[in-house]
Each structure stands twice: as C-alpha cells, then as structure tokens.
Design a protein around this motif. Sequence first.
Motif, short mmCIF file in Angstrom:
data_model
loop_
_atom_site.label_atom_id
_atom_site.label_comp_id
_atom_site.label_asym_id
_atom_site.label_seq_id
_atom_site.Cartn_x
_atom_site.Cartn_y
_atom_site.Cartn_z
N ILE A 11 14.50 -79.72 31.62
CA ILE A 11 13.58 -80.19 32.67
C ILE A 11 12.14 -80.08 32.20
CG2 ILE A 11 12.67 -79.68 34.97
CD1 ILE A 11 15.52 -78.88 35.79
N LEU A 12 11.78 -78.92 31.62
CA LEU A 12 10.40 -78.73 31.14
C LEU A 12 10.10 -79.66 29.97
CD1 LEU A 12 10.09 -74.83 31.33
CD2 LEU A 12 8.94 -76.53 32.75
N THR A 13 11.09 -79.88 29.12
CA THR A 13 10.91 -80.82 28.01
C THR A 13 10.61 -82.21 28.54
OG1 THR A 13 12.36 -79.58 26.50
CG2 THR A 13 12.06 -81.92 26.03
N THR A 14 11.35 -82.63 29.56
CA THR A 14 11.15 -83.95 30.15
C THR A 14 9.76 -84.06 30.79
OG1 THR A 14 13.53 -84.11 30.58
CG2 THR A 14 12.09 -85.66 31.75
N ALA A 62 14.63 -94.63 14.62
CA ALA A 62 16.00 -94.85 14.16
C ALA A 62 16.05 -94.88 12.63
CB ALA A 62 16.54 -96.17 14.73
N ILE A 63 15.08 -95.55 12.01
CA ILE A 63 15.01 -95.60 10.55
C ILE A 63 14.79 -94.20 9.97
CG2 ILE A 63 13.62 -96.42 8.59
CD1 ILE A 63 13.10 -98.98 10.21
N LEU A 64 13.87 -93.44 10.59
CA LEU A 64 13.57 -92.09 10.09
C LEU A 64 14.76 -91.16 10.20
CD1 LEU A 64 9.92 -91.66 11.43
CD2 LEU A 64 10.62 -91.88 9.04
N PHE A 65 15.48 -91.24 11.32
CA PHE A 65 16.67 -90.41 11.48
C PHE A 65 17.74 -90.79 10.44
CE2 PHE A 65 15.20 -89.11 15.74
CZ PHE A 65 15.54 -87.77 15.70
N THR A 80 16.05 -82.26 20.13
CA THR A 80 15.12 -83.07 19.34
C THR A 80 15.48 -84.55 19.44
OG1 THR A 80 14.59 -81.31 17.77
CG2 THR A 80 14.30 -83.57 17.00
N ILE A 81 16.77 -84.86 19.35
CA ILE A 81 17.21 -86.24 19.49
C ILE A 81 16.89 -86.75 20.90
CG2 ILE A 81 19.21 -87.78 19.44
CD1 ILE A 81 20.48 -85.82 17.44
N GLN A 135 9.62 -75.41 24.38
CA GLN A 135 11.03 -75.37 24.77
C GLN A 135 11.95 -75.54 23.56
OE1 GLN A 135 11.63 -74.43 27.93
NE2 GLN A 135 9.38 -74.34 27.91
N ASN A 136 11.43 -75.20 22.37
CA ASN A 136 12.20 -75.29 21.12
C ASN A 136 12.68 -76.71 20.85
OD1 ASN A 136 12.04 -72.45 20.64
ND2 ASN A 136 13.66 -72.14 22.14
N SER A 137 11.81 -77.67 21.11
CA SER A 137 12.15 -79.06 20.88
C SER A 137 11.07 -79.71 20.05
CB SER A 137 12.31 -79.79 22.22
OG SER A 137 12.81 -81.09 22.02
N SER A 138 11.34 -80.94 19.62
CA SER A 138 10.39 -81.69 18.81
C SER A 138 10.58 -83.16 19.13
CB SER A 138 10.65 -81.43 17.32
OG SER A 138 9.96 -82.37 16.53
N THR A 139 9.55 -83.95 18.89
CA THR A 139 9.66 -85.39 19.16
C THR A 139 9.98 -86.19 17.89
OG1 THR A 139 7.24 -85.57 18.92
CG2 THR A 139 8.12 -85.32 21.14
N GLY A 140 10.48 -85.52 16.86
CA GLY A 140 10.91 -86.22 15.65
C GLY A 140 9.76 -86.94 14.99
#
Length: 292
Positions: A11-14, A62-65, A80-81, A135-140
């Motif tokens: 929720i906080l990530t969003t 998509a290319i980077l992933f 992260t995804i 929140q231990n996330s990343s936007t890639g």
Amino acid sequence: MNRIILVREYILTTVGLLLTALGLDMFLVPNGIAAGGVSGLSMILSHFTNIPVGIWMYILNAILFAIAFFTIGFDFSAKTIYSTFMLNFLVDLFDRIVPIWKYSPPYIHGEVDYILAVFFGVMLTAIGMAITFSQNSSTGGTDIIARIINRYFGAAIGTTLMIIDFIIGFSSMFSFGIEKAMYAILAIIMNGMIIDFVLHGIEMSSKVIIFTEKTDQVIDFIINELKRGVTKIPSIGAYTGKERMLILTVIRRRELAELIHFLKKTDPKAFVIIGEVRQVLGEGFREMDKAL
C-alpha cells in the motif's frame, strides 16, 4: 502478522508510486524536463517518435529486465517488478487516459515558470520514490543498467546511476533545447538530495542505553509493547562500584517518545543515553540486501 506487514508495504509503495507519477505527469513531462531515469529517456524518445512516454517506459523497462535476465540473472523481488510496471501504468494513465497535466498550474494559466515546475515536480517524485525505497522496493529502470555495470566493471552503483542520469539530462538538449536540459540537470541534483533527506527522516532510528533500577519492567515494555529487541550488558559503576544491568536497544524515532514516557512513570531516576543512528539493518528494520 507477516501478511499484514506485506500488505502495508504494498500500500505504501503504491502511494509512493502515485506521488511519483503525479510529479512526472503534472510538472516534468508537460514541460520537457527529462530529469534522468527511464522516464527522462522516454520523454526524449517520445519527442522524436510521438509514441507516448508511458508506452516508451513499458518498452524500455521490458528490454532492461530481459537484458538483466541474460547478464546478471533474474534476482529482482516481486515488489521491484510490481513497482516498475505499476509506475509505468500510472504515468501512462495520467498522461493519456486521465490527462491530469491539463490541471497543472502552467497549463491553466497559459505560462510556464520552469523553476516552479522543477521544484514541485521534483518534490512529488522524490518524496514518492523515497517512500517506495523505504518499503524495500525499487522502480527498476536505470538501476538495472547500474547493476550490470557494477557486475562487469566494479563501478559503484550510486556513482553509475548519477552519471547515467546526467547523461540523460544533457541528452535532452537535442529534443527540448539547452535551457530545458539545464533545468533537467537541476532537477536531477535536487531529486537526489530530497530522496536522501526524506529517507533519512523515514529510516532514522535511535540507539538507547538505559541504566535503571526497574530493569525487568523496562525490558518487558520494550519487548512486548514496542516489539523491539533488547541486549542486557553487565556493568559496574566506576564511582559506586555497584553492579547493575545496562539495557541496550535500537528503536524507531517515533517509538522514542513512548519509551521516554514509560520511563518517566516507571523510574524517573533512570539514566538514559540516546544517540541518532543513520541506518539499522536486520530483523525489524531494513533488509540487509537493501543496504545503501
């Protein structure tokens, strides 16, 4: 409990992603300020191809992933995804489907103050990204490029990210002109500073050392009420020669007031040492693999 924590993190990530998307679509994208990252590169490519920024973000991520999968292995977390493609969706939503940029002040008044656009755009995006990172996330995005370079050339990820963002900012002069490129560089510098400042505030913790006659009550409060760990350290007072148990704990800044309030009621004569801790890694705090 773990499921509740996970739901709260999503929720906080969003919320963080929503703020980031609003900052981009209300202030930066409409004014051609490519402040680094995949969003900035997408703005440049959109200018030359007329393909919307949000669509370019889908394509580039998509290319980077895919590149990451074949070069460094696919070790990205589900968050992260989720964060990467949710940000893509929100940017595309507010750009094409619900064009929120029409309600931004420059559009309404028919004139643009680029300093204000940079300031408010960066404030929203930086605060949003800081919440997401907390929140231990990343936007890639360009993080992936930095990780690949780090794997094969040993370059520091933070330095590499900064260089990539500056290259994107400078490159925007070919699509939006040198003046907007300079605003983009300003936005990149401000973005990094604000993210660090907000993260520092969110993650700030306190190391607390307590000398008290009510050792058991204090330990019980910290463990059962604050849900934090405690270390007991035997100590001897140099002046009195008296043996006593020293209590050591690390708590969030927002929990410090609760602890002090409890100590005032339980043992007003307690001796307390409080120190600011920049970062805490491990159970109950930031995950070890997310260390800055």
